[in-house]
Design a protein around this motif. Structure first.
Motif, PDB file in Angstrom:
ATOM      1  N   ASN A  76     -16.932  20.424  31.488  1.00 40.02           N
ATOM      2  CA  ASN A  76     -18.051  21.279  31.865  1.00 40.02           C
ATOM      3  C   ASN A  76     -17.766  21.997  33.184  1.00 40.02           C
ATOM      4  O   ASN A  76     -16.688  21.832  33.783  1.00 40.02           O
ATOM      5  CB  ASN A  76     -19.359  20.479  31.915  1.00 40.02           C
ATOM      6  N   ALA A  77     -18.729  22.768  33.650  1.00 37.26           N
ATOM      7  CA  ALA A  77     -18.569  23.546  34.885  1.00 37.26           C
ATOM      8  C   ALA A  77     -18.391  22.652  36.108  1.00 37.26           C
ATOM      9  O   ALA A  77     -17.847  23.090  37.124  1.00 37.26           O
ATOM     10  CB  ALA A  77     -19.777  24.465  35.071  1.00 37.26           C
ATOM     11  N   ASP A  78     -18.825  21.390  36.013  1.00 37.20           N
ATOM     12  CA  ASP A  78     -18.658  20.447  37.117  1.00 37.20           C
ATOM     13  C   ASP A  78     -17.309  19.742  37.086  1.00 37.20           C
ATOM     14  O   ASP A  78     -17.052  18.870  37.924  1.00 37.20           O
ATOM     15  CB  ASP A  78     -19.769  19.390  37.075  1.00 37.20           C
ATOM     16  N   GLY A  79     -16.452  20.100  36.123  1.00 40.39           N
ATOM     17  CA  GLY A  79     -15.140  19.472  36.022  1.00 40.39           C
ATOM     18  C   GLY A  79     -15.173  18.081  35.415  1.00 40.39           C
ATOM     19  O   GLY A  79     -14.228  17.314  35.572  1.00 40.39           O
ATOM     20  N   LYS A  80     -16.245  17.758  34.698  1.00 35.86           N
ATOM     21  CA  LYS A  80     -16.351  16.467  34.017  1.00 35.86           C
ATOM     22  C   LYS A  80     -16.012  16.646  32.546  1.00 35.86           C
ATOM     23  O   LYS A  80     -16.481  17.592  31.898  1.00 35.86           O
ATOM     24  CB  LYS A  80     -17.776  15.887  34.137  1.00 35.86           C
ATOM     25  N   ILE A  81     -15.218  15.740  32.013  1.00 30.23           N
ATOM     26  CA  ILE A  81     -14.805  15.814  30.611  1.00 30.23           C
ATOM     27  C   ILE A  81     -16.004  15.534  29.718  1.00 30.23           C
ATOM     28  O   ILE A  81     -16.692  14.521  29.881  1.00 30.23           O
ATOM     29  CB  ILE A  81     -13.660  14.828  30.328  1.00 30.23           C
ATOM     30  N   VAL A  82     -16.249  16.450  28.767  1.00 26.94           N
ATOM     31  CA  VAL A  82     -17.367  16.285  27.834  1.00 26.94           C
ATOM     32  C   VAL A  82     -16.897  15.860  26.451  1.00 26.94           C
ATOM     33  O   VAL A  82     -17.679  15.306  25.677  1.00 26.94           O
ATOM     34  CB  VAL A  82     -18.241  17.555  27.735  1.00 26.94           C
ATOM     35  N   SER A  83     -15.630  16.118  26.127  1.00 24.16           N
ATOM     36  CA  SER A  83     -15.116  15.642  24.839  1.00 24.16           C
ATOM     37  C   SER A  83     -13.604  15.504  24.873  1.00 24.16           C
ATOM     38  O   SER A  83     -12.911  16.268  25.540  1.00 24.16           O
ATOM     39  CB  SER A  83     -15.541  16.553  23.682  1.00 24.16           C
ATOM     40  N   VAL A  84     -13.153  14.492  24.153  1.00 22.88           N
ATOM     41  CA  VAL A  84     -11.730  14.269  23.918  1.00 22.88           C
ATOM     42  C   VAL A  84     -11.589  14.036  22.427  1.00 22.88           C
ATOM     43  O   VAL A  84     -12.211  13.131  21.871  1.00 22.88           O
ATOM     44  CB  VAL A  84     -11.179  13.047  24.689  1.00 22.88           C
ATOM     45  N   LYS A  85     -10.785  14.872  21.788  1.00 24.71           N
ATOM     46  CA  LYS A  85     -10.517  14.726  20.356  1.00 24.71           C
ATOM     47  C   LYS A  85      -9.023  14.485  20.208  1.00 24.71           C
ATOM     48  O   LYS A  85      -8.209  15.259  20.702  1.00 24.71           O
ATOM     49  CB  LYS A  85     -10.924  15.989  19.606  1.00 24.71           C
ATOM     50  N   VAL A  86      -8.675  13.392  19.523  1.00 25.83           N
ATOM     51  CA  VAL A  86      -7.271  13.032  19.327  1.00 25.83           C
ATOM     52  C   VAL A  86      -6.912  13.216  17.864  1.00 25.83           C
ATOM     53  O   VAL A  86      -7.659  12.798  16.974  1.00 25.83           O
ATOM     54  CB  VAL A  86      -7.013  11.569  19.754  1.00 25.83           C
ATOM     55  N   MET A  87      -5.778  13.849  17.642  1.00 25.63           N
ATOM     56  CA  MET A  87      -5.232  13.994  16.289  1.00 25.63           C
ATOM     57  C   MET A  87      -3.816  13.445  16.313  1.00 25.63           C
ATOM     58  O   MET A  87      -3.075  13.698  17.263  1.00 25.63           O
ATOM     59  CB  MET A  87      -5.245  15.456  15.860  1.00 25.63           C
ATOM     60  N   ILE A  88      -3.478  12.669  15.275  1.00 27.61           N
ATOM     61  CA  ILE A  88      -2.174  11.992  15.196  1.00 27.61           C
ATOM     62  C   ILE A  88      -1.554  12.231  13.841  1.00 27.61           C
ATOM     63  O   ILE A  88      -2.247  12.244  12.818  1.00 27.61           O
ATOM     64  CB  ILE A  88      -2.333  10.478  15.453  1.00 27.61           C
ATOM     65  N   ARG A  89      -0.241  12.379  13.832  1.00 31.71           N
ATOM     66  CA  ARG A  89       0.528  12.475  12.610  1.00 31.71           C
ATOM     67  C   ARG A  89       1.819  11.688  12.803  1.00 31.71           C
ATOM     68  O   ARG A  89       2.162  11.415  13.943  1.00 31.71           O
ATOM     69  CB  ARG A  89       0.788  13.943  12.236  1.00 31.71           C
ATOM     70  N   PRO A  90       2.537  11.312  11.837  1.00 29.73           N
ATOM     71  CA  PRO A  90       2.205  11.346  10.415  1.00 29.73           C
ATOM     72  C   PRO A  90       1.256  10.212  10.050  1.00 29.73           C
ATOM     73  O   PRO A  90       0.957   9.340  10.870  1.00 29.73           O
ATOM     74  CB  PRO A  90       3.560  11.176   9.732  1.00 29.73           C
ATOM     75  N   LEU A  91       0.805  10.223   8.815  1.00 27.28           N
ATOM     76  CA  LEU A  91      -0.152   9.219   8.344  1.00 27.28           C
ATOM     77  C   LEU A  91       0.358   7.795   8.577  1.00 27.28           C
ATOM     78  O   LEU A  91      -0.394   6.922   8.999  1.00 27.28           O
ATOM     79  CB  LEU A  91      -0.474   9.443   6.864  1.00 27.28           C
ATOM     80  N   LYS A  92       1.632   7.572   8.339  1.00 26.71           N
ATOM     81  CA  LYS A  92       2.195   6.230   8.512  1.00 26.71           C
ATOM     82  C   LYS A  92       2.043   5.749   9.961  1.00 26.71           C
ATOM     83  O   LYS A  92       1.769   4.578  10.207  1.00 26.71           O
ATOM     84  CB  LYS A  92       3.674   6.231   8.096  1.00 26.71           C
ATOM     85  N   ALA A  93       2.187   6.658  10.912  1.00 23.44           N
ATOM     86  CA  ALA A  93       2.014   6.299  12.317  1.00 23.44           C
ATOM     87  C   ALA A  93       0.547   5.967  12.595  1.00 23.44           C
ATOM     88  O   ALA A  93       0.243   4.982  13.275  1.00 23.44           O
ATOM     89  CB  ALA A  93       2.493   7.435  13.215  1.00 23.44           C
ATOM     90  N   LEU A  94      -0.353   6.773  12.061  1.00 19.73           N
ATOM     91  CA  LEU A  94      -1.781   6.508  12.240  1.00 19.73           C
ATOM     92  C   LEU A  94      -2.148   5.151  11.643  1.00 19.73           C
ATOM     93  O   LEU A  94      -2.893   4.379  12.247  1.00 19.73           O
ATOM     94  CB  LEU A  94      -2.619   7.620  11.609  1.00 19.73           C
ATOM     95  N   GLN A  95      -1.597   4.842  10.484  1.00 15.21           N
ATOM     96  CA  GLN A  95      -1.881   3.559   9.840  1.00 15.21           C
ATOM     97  C   GLN A  95      -1.370   2.387  10.675  1.00 15.21           C
ATOM     98  O   GLN A  95      -1.960   1.310  10.657  1.00 15.21           O
ATOM     99  CB  GLN A  95      -1.265   3.529   8.436  1.00 15.21           C
ATOM    100  N   ALA A  96      -0.302   2.582  11.439  1.00 17.12           N
ATOM    101  CA  ALA A  96       0.206   1.526  12.313  1.00 17.12           C
ATOM    102  C   ALA A  96      -0.672   1.371  13.557  1.00 17.12           C
ATOM    103  O   ALA A  96      -0.843   0.264  14.075  1.00 17.12           O
ATOM    104  CB  ALA A  96       1.652   1.834  12.720  1.00 17.12           C
ATOM    105  N   ILE A  97      -1.270   2.473  13.991  1.00 14.49           N
ATOM    106  CA  ILE A  97      -2.068   2.459  15.215  1.00 14.49           C
ATOM    107  C   ILE A  97      -3.452   1.869  15.001  1.00 14.49           C
ATOM    108  O   ILE A  97      -3.975   1.157  15.858  1.00 14.49           O
ATOM    109  CB  ILE A  97      -2.158   3.893  15.788  1.00 14.49           C
ATOM    110  N   VAL A  98      -4.067   2.131  13.863  1.00 16.50           N
ATOM    111  CA  VAL A  98      -5.460   1.733  13.619  1.00 16.50           C
ATOM    112  C   VAL A  98      -5.707   0.242  13.878  1.00 16.50           C
ATOM    113  O   VAL A  98      -6.620  -0.107  14.657  1.00 16.50           O
ATOM    114  CB  VAL A  98      -5.920   2.153  12.206  1.00 16.50           C
TER     115      VAL A  98
END
Length: 127
Positions: A96-118
């Motif tokens: 935001n305008a105050d320099g505070k984080i309002v959202s963090v969206k993470v995307m990971i690939r490949p599926l096999k890596a995501l399945q290991a992380i979950v």
């Protein structure tokens, strides 16, 4: 030029000292996990996920390999190795305008890596 909020973010990631995460987040911050359907709303919940992710990727050769900035957002491309798998992804961060984080969206690939992380993330969040 790297925005100040992203400089602070990078300091936290590089140092592994997550104590300052709460101060970086807006009270209504939202974390969007690649593995959880529902957004994690609120500073405390978002911070818990971010701390777990930092623990998970510590020692996994985590590094940012690309960075793109706009007025109130950034996309940080990362790479790491988990259980012998190459993990690639991005952190999309908005503030935001105050320099505070309002959202963090993470995307990971490949599926096999995501399945290991979950399950690893689930264990860290429960512990």
């Amino acid at each position: 030029m790297t925005p100040a909020v992203i400089e602070r973010w990078l300091e936290v990631i590089e140092s592994g000292d997550t104590a300052g995460i709460d101060d970086m987040l807006a009270p209504d911050a939202v974390f969007y996990s690649p593995a959880v359907f529902t957004p994690q709303r609120g500073r405390a919940q978002a911070a818990a996920y971010l701390r777990a992710a930092e623990k998970l990727f510590a020692g996994a050769n985590f590094r940012y390999v690309g960075k793109w900035f706009d007025a109130h957002s950034a996309v940080l491309e990362f790479a790491a190795e988990i259980d012998g798998l190459t993990v690639e992804g991005i952190d999309m961060i908005h503030w935001n305008a105050d320099g505070k984080i309002v959202s963090v969206k993470v995307m990971i690939r490949p599926l096999k890596a995501l399945q290991a992380i979950v399950p690893k993330m689930a264990a860290l969040l429960q512990g």
